[in-house]
Motif scaffolding. Structure first.
Motif, PDB file in Angstrom:
ATOM      1  N   UNK A  65     -14.551  20.531  13.149  1.00  0.00           N
ATOM      2  CA  UNK A  65     -15.988  20.258  13.171  1.00  0.00           C
ATOM      3  C   UNK A  65     -16.537  20.441  14.586  1.00  0.00           C
ATOM      4  N   UNK A  66     -15.805  19.985  15.595  1.00  0.00           N
ATOM      5  CA  UNK A  66     -16.223  20.269  16.979  1.00  0.00           C
ATOM      6  C   UNK A  66     -16.342  21.776  17.204  1.00  0.00           C
ATOM      7  N   UNK A  72     -17.167  24.188  15.400  1.00  0.00           N
ATOM      8  CA  UNK A  72     -18.369  24.866  14.883  1.00  0.00           C
ATOM      9  C   UNK A  72     -19.668  24.184  15.304  1.00  0.00           C
ATOM     10  N   UNK A  73     -19.581  23.020  15.985  1.00  0.00           N
ATOM     11  CA  UNK A  73     -20.828  22.331  16.333  1.00  0.00           C
ATOM     12  C   UNK A  73     -21.024  22.150  17.839  1.00  0.00           C
ATOM     13  N   UNK A  74     -20.052  22.596  18.635  1.00  0.00           N
ATOM     14  CA  UNK A  74     -20.184  22.482  20.090  1.00  0.00           C
ATOM     15  C   UNK A  74     -20.298  23.875  20.699  1.00  0.00           C
ATOM     16  N   UNK A  75     -20.751  23.912  21.954  1.00  0.00           N
ATOM     17  CA  UNK A  75     -20.876  25.214  22.614  1.00  0.00           C
ATOM     18  C   UNK A  75     -19.519  25.772  23.052  1.00  0.00           C
ATOM     19  N   UNK A  76     -18.563  24.902  23.332  1.00  0.00           N
ATOM     20  CA  UNK A  76     -17.261  25.409  23.759  1.00  0.00           C
ATOM     21  C   UNK A  76     -16.460  25.849  22.533  1.00  0.00           C
ATOM     22  N   UNK A  94     -11.827  24.005  21.385  1.00  0.00           N
ATOM     23  CA  UNK A  94     -11.412  22.663  20.959  1.00  0.00           C
ATOM     24  C   UNK A  94     -10.216  22.733  20.005  1.00  0.00           C
ATOM     25  N   UNK A 144     -11.575  16.637  12.781  1.00  0.00           N
ATOM     26  CA  UNK A 144     -12.502  16.490  13.909  1.00  0.00           C
ATOM     27  C   UNK A 144     -12.566  17.726  14.778  1.00  0.00           C
ATOM     28  N   UNK A 145     -11.420  18.336  15.025  1.00  0.00           N
ATOM     29  CA  UNK A 145     -11.377  19.523  15.900  1.00  0.00           C
ATOM     30  C   UNK A 145     -12.111  20.696  15.255  1.00  0.00           C
TER      31      UNK A 145
END
Lengths: 218, 218
Positions: free
Chosen positions: B173-174, B176-180, B183, B170-171
Protein backbone atom coordinates in the motif's frame (compact mmCIF):
# COMPACT_ATOMS: atom_id res chain seq x y z
CA UNK A 1 -7.13 15.95 19.73
CA UNK A 2 -10.88 15.87 20.15
CA UNK A 3 -12.24 18.99 21.89
CA UNK A 4 -13.74 18.74 25.37
CA UNK A 5 -15.78 21.59 26.84
CA UNK A 6 -13.03 22.20 29.41
CA UNK A 7 -10.28 22.55 26.80
CA UNK A 8 -8.70 26.03 26.65
CA UNK A 9 -9.89 28.29 23.76
CA UNK A 10 -8.23 27.49 20.42
CA UNK A 11 -7.69 29.50 17.26
CA UNK A 12 -9.96 29.07 14.26
CA UNK A 13 -7.64 26.80 12.29
CA UNK A 14 -7.15 24.52 15.27
CA UNK A 15 -10.93 24.48 15.77
CA UNK A 16 -11.43 23.56 12.10
CA UNK A 17 -8.91 20.72 12.41
CA UNK A 18 -10.67 19.35 15.50
CA UNK A 19 -14.02 19.59 13.72
CA UNK A 20 -12.54 17.76 10.71
CA UNK A 21 -11.24 15.07 13.01
CA UNK A 22 -14.68 14.54 14.56
CA UNK A 23 -16.48 14.71 11.21
CA UNK A 24 -14.11 12.11 9.72
CA UNK A 25 -14.64 9.77 12.67
CA UNK A 26 -18.41 10.22 12.52
CA UNK A 27 -19.00 10.20 8.75
CA UNK A 28 -15.91 8.70 7.13
CA UNK A 29 -14.18 10.25 4.15
CA UNK A 30 -16.78 9.26 1.54
CA UNK A 31 -19.53 11.19 3.31
CA UNK A 32 -17.38 14.07 4.47
CA UNK A 33 -18.83 17.40 3.35
CA UNK A 34 -17.90 20.94 4.30
CA UNK A 35 -21.33 21.11 5.95
CA UNK A 36 -20.59 17.97 8.04
CA UNK A 37 -17.41 19.67 9.26
CA UNK A 38 -19.23 22.96 9.94
CA UNK A 39 -21.80 21.00 11.98
CA UNK A 40 -18.98 19.89 14.30
CA UNK A 41 -17.94 23.49 14.67
CA UNK A 42 -19.38 26.61 16.29
CA UNK A 43 -18.94 28.69 13.14
CA UNK A 44 -20.51 28.64 9.66
CA UNK A 45 -19.52 26.83 6.48
CA UNK A 46 -18.45 30.25 5.17
CA UNK A 47 -15.64 30.28 7.74
CA UNK A 48 -14.36 26.95 6.39
CA UNK A 49 -14.36 28.27 2.84
CA UNK A 50 -12.59 31.44 3.98
CA UNK A 51 -9.71 29.30 5.26
CA UNK A 52 -9.75 26.47 2.70
CA UNK A 53 -10.71 26.72 -0.97
CA UNK A 54 -11.62 23.07 -1.32
CA UNK A 55 -12.26 19.98 0.74
CA UNK A 56 -9.00 18.61 -0.63
CA UNK A 57 -7.03 21.63 0.67
CA UNK A 58 -8.64 21.16 4.05
CA UNK A 59 -7.78 17.45 4.11
CA UNK A 60 -4.17 18.04 3.11
CA UNK A 61 -3.96 20.48 6.04
CA UNK A 62 -5.57 17.86 8.23
CA UNK A 63 -2.83 15.36 7.32
CA UNK A 64 -0.25 18.03 8.26
CA UNK A 65 -2.11 18.58 11.51
CA UNK A 66 -1.96 14.87 12.37
CA UNK A 67 1.78 14.95 11.75
CA UNK A 68 2.27 17.99 14.03
CA UNK A 69 0.22 16.37 16.79
CA UNK A 70 2.34 13.24 16.44
CA UNK A 71 5.60 15.22 16.55
CA UNK A 72 4.57 17.23 19.62
CA UNK A 73 3.65 14.16 21.53
CA UNK A 74 6.61 11.93 20.82
CA UNK A 75 9.21 14.67 21.36
CA UNK A 76 10.69 13.08 24.49
CA UNK A 77 14.36 13.91 23.99
CA UNK A 78 16.71 12.19 26.32
CA UNK A 79 14.32 9.37 27.17
CA UNK A 80 15.57 5.82 26.78
CA UNK A 81 15.53 4.78 23.07
CA UNK A 82 13.91 1.42 23.86
CA UNK A 83 11.11 3.15 25.78
CA UNK A 84 10.63 5.71 23.03
CA UNK A 85 10.43 3.01 20.39
CA UNK A 86 7.92 0.94 22.37
CA UNK A 87 5.78 4.01 23.00
CA UNK A 88 5.86 4.98 19.35
CA UNK A 89 4.81 1.50 18.22
CA UNK A 90 2.01 1.40 20.79
CA UNK A 91 0.73 4.82 19.77
CA UNK A 92 0.88 4.21 16.03
CA UNK A 93 -0.86 0.85 16.39
CA UNK A 94 -3.55 1.74 18.92
CA UNK A 95 -3.68 5.52 18.99
CA UNK A 96 -2.53 7.92 21.67
CA UNK A 97 -3.31 6.60 25.17
CA UNK A 98 -5.63 9.51 26.02
CA UNK A 99 -7.82 8.89 22.98
CA UNK A 100 -10.38 6.10 22.96
CA UNK A 101 -9.64 3.12 20.72
CA UNK A 102 -13.05 3.47 19.07
CA UNK A 103 -12.06 6.88 17.75
CA UNK A 104 -8.76 5.47 16.62
CA UNK A 105 -10.32 2.80 14.40
CA UNK A 106 -12.87 5.27 13.04
CA UNK A 107 -10.05 7.57 12.05
CA UNK A 108 -8.08 4.64 10.63
CA UNK A 109 -11.06 3.76 8.44
CA UNK A 110 -11.33 7.33 7.13
CA UNK A 111 -7.55 7.45 6.57
CA UNK A 112 -7.75 4.24 4.55
CA UNK A 113 -10.30 5.92 2.29
CA UNK A 114 -8.04 8.96 1.89
CA UNK A 115 -5.09 6.67 1.20
CA UNK A 116 -7.02 4.80 -1.47
CA UNK A 117 -7.44 8.13 -3.27
CA UNK A 118 -3.71 8.81 -3.14
CA UNK A 119 -2.66 6.82 -6.24
CA UNK A 120 -4.84 9.20 -8.27
CA UNK A 121 -4.32 12.37 -6.22
CA UNK A 122 -0.91 14.02 -6.25
CA UNK A 123 -1.61 16.33 -3.29
CA UNK A 124 -2.63 13.48 -1.02
CA UNK A 125 0.33 11.41 -2.20
CA UNK A 126 2.74 14.27 -1.52
CA UNK A 127 1.42 14.93 1.98
CA UNK A 128 1.20 11.24 2.89
CA UNK A 129 4.83 10.95 1.74
CA UNK A 130 5.85 13.86 3.97
CA UNK A 131 4.10 12.26 6.92
CA UNK A 132 5.70 8.90 6.20
CA UNK A 133 9.20 10.33 5.78
CA UNK A 134 8.93 12.36 8.97
CA UNK A 135 7.69 9.47 11.07
CA UNK A 136 10.31 7.20 9.53
CA UNK A 137 13.06 9.74 10.29
CA UNK A 138 11.87 9.71 13.91
CA UNK A 139 12.16 5.92 14.08
CA UNK A 140 15.57 6.02 12.37
CA UNK A 141 16.81 8.62 14.91
CA UNK A 142 15.61 6.50 17.83
CA UNK A 143 17.29 3.38 16.42
CA UNK A 144 20.52 5.29 15.77
CA UNK A 145 20.49 6.62 19.34
CA UNK A 146 19.94 3.09 20.64
CA UNK A 147 22.87 1.75 18.59
CA UNK A 148 25.10 4.58 19.78
CA UNK A 149 24.20 3.88 23.41
CA UNK A 150 24.93 0.18 22.96
CA UNK A 151 21.31 -0.77 23.70
CA UNK A 152 20.54 -1.89 20.14
CA UNK A 153 22.60 -4.09 17.87
CA UNK A 154 24.31 -2.59 14.82
CA UNK A 155 21.26 -3.00 12.55
CA UNK A 156 20.26 -0.97 9.49
CA UNK A 157 17.98 1.75 10.96
CA UNK A 158 16.24 2.31 7.59
CA UNK A 159 15.33 -1.39 7.39
CA UNK A 160 13.99 -1.40 10.94
CA UNK A 161 11.95 1.77 10.40
CA UNK A 162 10.48 0.62 7.09
CA UNK A 163 9.52 -2.78 8.49
CA UNK A 164 7.96 -1.32 11.63
CA UNK A 165 5.90 1.24 9.75
CA UNK A 166 4.84 -1.16 6.98
CA UNK A 167 3.69 -3.78 9.49
CA UNK A 168 1.84 -1.19 11.58
CA UNK A 169 0.20 0.27 8.46
CA UNK A 170 -0.80 -3.19 7.25
CA UNK A 171 -2.05 -4.31 10.66
CA UNK A 172 -4.22 -1.23 11.14
CA UNK A 173 -5.75 -1.70 7.71
CA UNK A 174 -6.39 -5.41 8.41
CA UNK A 175 -7.95 -4.43 11.72
CA UNK A 176 -10.66 -2.33 10.03
CA UNK A 177 -11.16 -4.48 6.91
CA UNK A 178 -11.20 -8.06 8.26
CA UNK A 179 -13.74 -9.86 10.41
CA UNK A 180 -11.19 -10.74 13.08
CA UNK A 181 -10.29 -8.02 15.53
CA UNK A 182 -6.99 -9.22 16.98
CA UNK A 183 -4.61 -8.44 14.10
CA UNK A 184 -3.22 -5.31 15.74
CA UNK A 185 -2.69 -7.20 19.02
CA UNK A 186 -0.94 -10.15 17.35
CA UNK A 187 1.20 -7.74 15.32
CA UNK A 188 2.16 -6.01 18.59
CA UNK A 189 3.37 -9.37 19.99
CA UNK A 190 5.25 -10.13 16.79
CA UNK A 191 6.98 -6.77 16.91
CA UNK A 192 8.00 -7.48 20.51
CA UNK A 193 9.54 -10.77 19.37
CA UNK A 194 11.32 -9.06 16.48
CA UNK A 195 12.73 -6.29 18.65
CA UNK A 196 13.96 -8.94 21.06
CA UNK A 197 15.73 -11.03 18.41
CA UNK A 198 16.76 -8.45 15.85
CA UNK A 199 17.23 -5.18 17.64
CA UNK A 200 17.96 -5.44 21.34
CA UNK A 201 21.34 -6.46 22.57
CA UNK A 202 21.08 -9.28 25.10
CA UNK A 203 19.95 -8.03 28.56
CA UNK A 204 18.12 -5.06 27.02
CA UNK A 205 14.66 -6.60 27.13
CA UNK A 206 12.96 -3.91 29.13
CA UNK A 207 10.32 -1.45 27.91
CA UNK A 208 7.82 1.29 28.75
CA UNK A 209 4.87 3.03 27.08
CA UNK A 210 3.96 6.68 26.54
CA UNK A 211 3.48 9.28 23.72
CA UNK A 212 0.85 10.29 21.17
CA UNK A 213 0.20 10.61 17.48
CA UNK A 214 -1.39 9.33 14.38
CA UNK A 215 0.66 11.16 11.77
CA UNK A 216 -1.39 9.97 8.85
CA UNK A 217 0.32 6.61 9.21
CA UNK A 218 -2.86 4.73 8.33
CA UNK B 1 -3.76 -14.94 -15.09
CA UNK B 2 -3.80 -12.51 -17.98
CA UNK B 3 -4.90 -14.20 -21.23
CA UNK B 4 -2.48 -14.50 -24.14
CA UNK B 5 -3.70 -15.45 -27.61
CA UNK B 6 -1.85 -18.77 -27.31
CA UNK B 7 -3.46 -19.75 -24.02
CA UNK B 8 -5.72 -22.83 -24.20
CA UNK B 9 -9.49 -22.12 -24.41
CA UNK B 10 -11.07 -21.32 -21.06
CA UNK B 11 -14.62 -21.56 -19.75
CA UNK B 12 -16.83 -18.49 -19.53
CA UNK B 13 -16.33 -17.87 -15.83
CA UNK B 14 -12.56 -18.09 -16.19
CA UNK B 15 -12.80 -15.71 -19.16
CA UNK B 16 -14.87 -13.26 -17.10
CA UNK B 17 -12.32 -13.40 -14.29
CA UNK B 18 -9.46 -12.67 -16.69
CA UNK B 19 -11.43 -9.80 -18.20
CA UNK B 20 -12.11 -8.43 -14.71
CA UNK B 21 -8.42 -8.66 -13.92
CA UNK B 22 -7.51 -6.64 -17.03
CA UNK B 23 -10.32 -4.13 -16.52
CA UNK B 24 -9.25 -3.54 -12.90
CA UNK B 25 -5.63 -3.01 -13.95
CA UNK B 26 -6.66 -0.65 -16.75
CA UNK B 27 -9.43 1.34 -15.07
CA UNK B 28 -9.08 0.81 -11.32
CA UNK B 29 -12.00 -0.01 -9.08
CA UNK B 30 -13.64 3.43 -9.08
CA UNK B 31 -14.10 3.37 -12.85
CA UNK B 32 -14.87 -0.31 -13.15
CA UNK B 33 -18.16 -0.86 -14.96
CA UNK B 34 -19.73 -4.05 -16.30
CA UNK B 35 -19.21 -2.49 -19.76
CA UNK B 36 -15.48 -1.99 -19.08
CA UNK B 37 -15.24 -5.67 -18.19
CA UNK B 38 -17.26 -6.72 -21.24
CA UNK B 39 -14.90 -4.63 -23.39
CA UNK B 40 -12.01 -6.84 -22.22
CA UNK B 41 -14.01 -9.89 -23.18
CA UNK B 42 -15.22 -11.47 -26.42
CA UNK B 43 -18.82 -11.72 -25.20
CA UNK B 44 -21.52 -9.15 -24.36
CA UNK B 45 -22.43 -7.41 -21.13
CA UNK B 46 -25.51 -9.67 -21.05
CA UNK B 47 -23.22 -12.66 -20.47
CA UNK B 48 -21.74 -10.95 -17.42
CA UNK B 49 -25.18 -10.25 -16.00
CA UNK B 50 -26.22 -13.85 -16.68
CA UNK B 51 -23.38 -15.03 -14.42
CA UNK B 52 -23.31 -12.22 -11.85
CA UNK B 53 -26.27 -10.19 -10.61
CA UNK B 54 -24.20 -7.22 -9.54
CA UNK B 55 -20.72 -5.78 -9.86
CA UNK B 56 -20.26 -6.59 -6.18
CA UNK B 57 -21.05 -10.30 -6.76
CA UNK B 58 -18.56 -10.34 -9.59
CA UNK B 59 -15.87 -8.70 -7.47
CA UNK B 60 -16.40 -11.10 -4.57
CA UNK B 61 -15.92 -13.94 -7.07
CA UNK B 62 -12.82 -12.18 -8.35
CA UNK B 63 -11.36 -12.14 -4.83
CA UNK B 64 -12.06 -15.89 -4.62
CA UNK B 65 -10.39 -16.33 -8.00
CA UNK B 66 -7.24 -14.55 -6.82
CA UNK B 67 -7.15 -16.87 -3.84
CA UNK B 68 -7.48 -20.00 -6.03
CA UNK B 69 -4.73 -18.79 -8.35
CA UNK B 70 -2.53 -18.17 -5.33
CA UNK B 71 -3.25 -21.63 -3.90
CA UNK B 72 -2.58 -23.42 -7.18
CA UNK B 73 0.73 -21.73 -7.60
CA UNK B 74 2.19 -22.09 -4.15
CA UNK B 75 1.17 -25.74 -3.73
CA UNK B 76 4.73 -27.10 -3.73
CA UNK B 77 4.38 -29.88 -1.21
CA UNK B 78 7.61 -31.41 -0.08
CA UNK B 79 9.73 -28.45 -1.07
CA UNK B 80 12.05 -26.98 1.53
CA UNK B 81 10.08 -24.78 4.00
CA UNK B 82 12.66 -21.98 3.80
CA UNK B 83 12.43 -21.93 0.01
CA UNK B 84 8.64 -22.02 0.10
CA UNK B 85 8.52 -19.13 2.57
CA UNK B 86 10.94 -17.00 0.55
CA UNK B 87 8.99 -17.69 -2.65
CA UNK B 88 5.72 -16.80 -0.96
CA UNK B 89 7.09 -13.50 0.37
CA UNK B 90 8.56 -12.61 -3.01
CA UNK B 91 5.30 -13.39 -4.80
CA UNK B 92 3.05 -11.56 -2.36
CA UNK B 93 5.29 -8.50 -2.41
CA UNK B 94 6.08 -8.26 -6.10
CA UNK B 95 3.55 -10.50 -7.82
CA UNK B 96 4.06 -13.84 -9.50
CA UNK B 97 7.34 -13.98 -11.45
CA UNK B 98 5.61 -14.53 -14.79
CA UNK B 99 3.47 -11.42 -14.39
CA UNK B 100 4.89 -7.98 -15.08
CA UNK B 101 5.43 -5.75 -12.05
CA UNK B 102 3.50 -2.95 -13.72
CA UNK B 103 0.40 -5.11 -13.71
CA UNK B 104 1.06 -6.04 -10.13
CA UNK B 105 1.03 -2.43 -8.89
CA UNK B 106 -2.03 -1.61 -10.99
CA UNK B 107 -3.86 -4.52 -9.39
CA UNK B 108 -2.56 -3.48 -5.95
CA UNK B 109 -4.02 -0.01 -6.52
CA UNK B 110 -7.42 -1.45 -7.47
CA UNK B 111 -7.30 -3.84 -4.52
CA UNK B 112 -6.60 -0.92 -2.18
CA UNK B 113 -9.78 0.74 -3.43
CA UNK B 114 -11.75 -2.47 -2.87
CA UNK B 115 -10.21 -2.80 0.59
CA UNK B 116 -11.18 0.78 1.47
CA UNK B 117 -14.83 -0.21 0.79
CA UNK B 118 -14.59 -3.20 3.11
CA UNK B 119 -15.27 -1.39 6.40
CA UNK B 120 -18.70 -0.51 4.97
CA UNK B 121 -19.27 -3.65 2.89
CA UNK B 122 -19.88 -6.94 4.65
CA UNK B 123 -19.44 -9.12 1.54
CA UNK B 124 -16.03 -7.65 0.74
CA UNK B 125 -15.00 -7.92 4.37
CA UNK B 126 -16.07 -11.55 4.54
CA UNK B 127 -14.20 -12.53 1.37
CA UNK B 128 -11.08 -10.52 2.25
CA UNK B 129 -11.14 -12.32 5.61
CA UNK B 130 -11.35 -15.72 3.89
CA UNK B 131 -8.42 -14.80 1.66
CA UNK B 132 -6.41 -13.55 4.61
CA UNK B 133 -7.12 -16.62 6.76
CA UNK B 134 -6.24 -19.00 3.92
CA UNK B 135 -2.97 -17.28 3.08
CA UNK B 136 -2.13 -17.04 6.77
CA UNK B 137 -2.86 -20.77 7.25
CA UNK B 138 -0.41 -21.46 4.39
CA UNK B 139 2.32 -19.44 6.10
CA UNK B 140 1.56 -21.10 9.44
CA UNK B 141 1.83 -24.57 7.83
CA UNK B 142 5.17 -23.70 6.24
CA UNK B 143 6.53 -22.35 9.53
CA UNK B 144 5.29 -25.43 11.41
CA UNK B 145 6.95 -27.73 8.85
CA UNK B 146 10.18 -25.76 9.22
CA UNK B 147 10.09 -26.05 13.00
CA UNK B 148 9.38 -29.77 12.76
CA UNK B 149 12.32 -30.25 10.40
CA UNK B 150 14.61 -28.33 12.71
CA UNK B 151 15.21 -25.60 10.13
CA UNK B 152 13.29 -22.92 12.01
CA UNK B 153 13.49 -22.03 15.68
CA UNK B 154 10.56 -22.84 17.96
CA UNK B 155 8.71 -19.56 17.23
CA UNK B 156 4.98 -18.83 17.36
CA UNK B 157 3.81 -19.56 13.78
CA UNK B 158 0.74 -17.30 14.15
CA UNK B 159 2.95 -14.36 15.16
CA UNK B 160 5.30 -14.95 12.23
CA UNK B 161 2.44 -15.23 9.74
CA UNK B 162 0.60 -12.16 11.01
CA UNK B 163 3.75 -10.05 10.97
CA UNK B 164 4.77 -11.18 7.49
CA UNK B 165 1.35 -10.54 6.00
CA UNK B 166 0.81 -7.22 7.77
CA UNK B 167 4.20 -5.90 6.65
CA UNK B 168 3.65 -7.09 3.07
CA UNK B 169 0.17 -5.55 3.01
CA UNK B 170 1.48 -2.27 4.42
CA UNK B 171 4.48 -2.18 2.10
CA UNK B 172 2.38 -2.76 -1.01
CA UNK B 173 0.00 0.00 0.00
CA UNK B 174 2.90 2.38 0.69
CA UNK B 175 4.38 1.46 -2.67
CA UNK B 176 1.30 2.74 -4.54
CA UNK B 177 0.43 5.69 -2.27
CA UNK B 178 3.81 7.31 -1.56
CA UNK B 179 6.17 9.21 -3.83
CA UNK B 180 9.10 6.90 -3.12
CA UNK B 181 9.16 3.63 -4.98
CA UNK B 182 11.53 1.48 -2.91
CA UNK B 183 9.33 0.63 0.07
CA UNK B 184 8.62 -2.90 -1.16
CA UNK B 185 12.33 -3.49 -1.81
CA UNK B 186 13.41 -2.21 1.61
CA UNK B 187 10.67 -4.26 3.26
CA UNK B 188 12.01 -7.31 1.41
CA UNK B 189 15.47 -6.72 2.91
CA UNK B 190 13.99 -6.16 6.35
CA UNK B 191 12.10 -9.43 6.12
CA UNK B 192 15.33 -11.20 5.15
CA UNK B 193 16.96 -9.78 8.27
CA UNK B 194 14.03 -10.82 10.44
CA UNK B 195 13.94 -14.34 9.08
CA UNK B 196 17.65 -14.58 9.73
CA UNK B 197 17.46 -13.41 13.35
CA UNK B 198 14.05 -14.59 14.43
CA UNK B 199 13.19 -17.64 12.41
CA UNK B 200 16.15 -19.51 10.97
CA UNK B 201 18.27 -21.72 13.15
CA UNK B 202 21.95 -20.89 12.74
CA UNK B 203 23.41 -22.32 9.47
CA UNK B 204 19.99 -22.30 7.77
CA UNK B 205 20.49 -19.09 5.84
CA UNK B 206 19.89 -20.43 2.37
CA UNK B 207 16.90 -19.68 0.15
CA UNK B 208 15.24 -20.00 -3.27
CA UNK B 209 12.41 -18.33 -5.16
CA UNK B 210 9.40 -19.62 -7.06
CA UNK B 211 5.55 -19.66 -6.94
CA UNK B 212 2.64 -17.38 -7.79
CA UNK B 213 -0.32 -15.60 -6.31
CA UNK B 214 -1.96 -12.43 -5.22
CA UNK B 215 -4.75 -13.85 -3.07
CA UNK B 216 -6.40 -10.51 -2.44
CA UNK B 217 -3.59 -9.79 0.00
CA UNK B 218 -3.48 -6.16 -1.01
Amino acid sequence: MGANSDDPPVDTEEAIMRATYRALCNHGYANLTMQAIADEFDKTKGVLHYHYDTKQDLLVSFLEYLLSAFQENIAVDGADPAERLEALIETLLFGPPERGRFDHWELTTAMLEIRSEAPHNEEFRRQLSRNHETVKATVVAIVEAGIEQGIFRDVDPEQVATLLLASINGARIYQVTLERDDVAEVTRSSLDAILEHWLYCPDELDSGSKADGNAGED
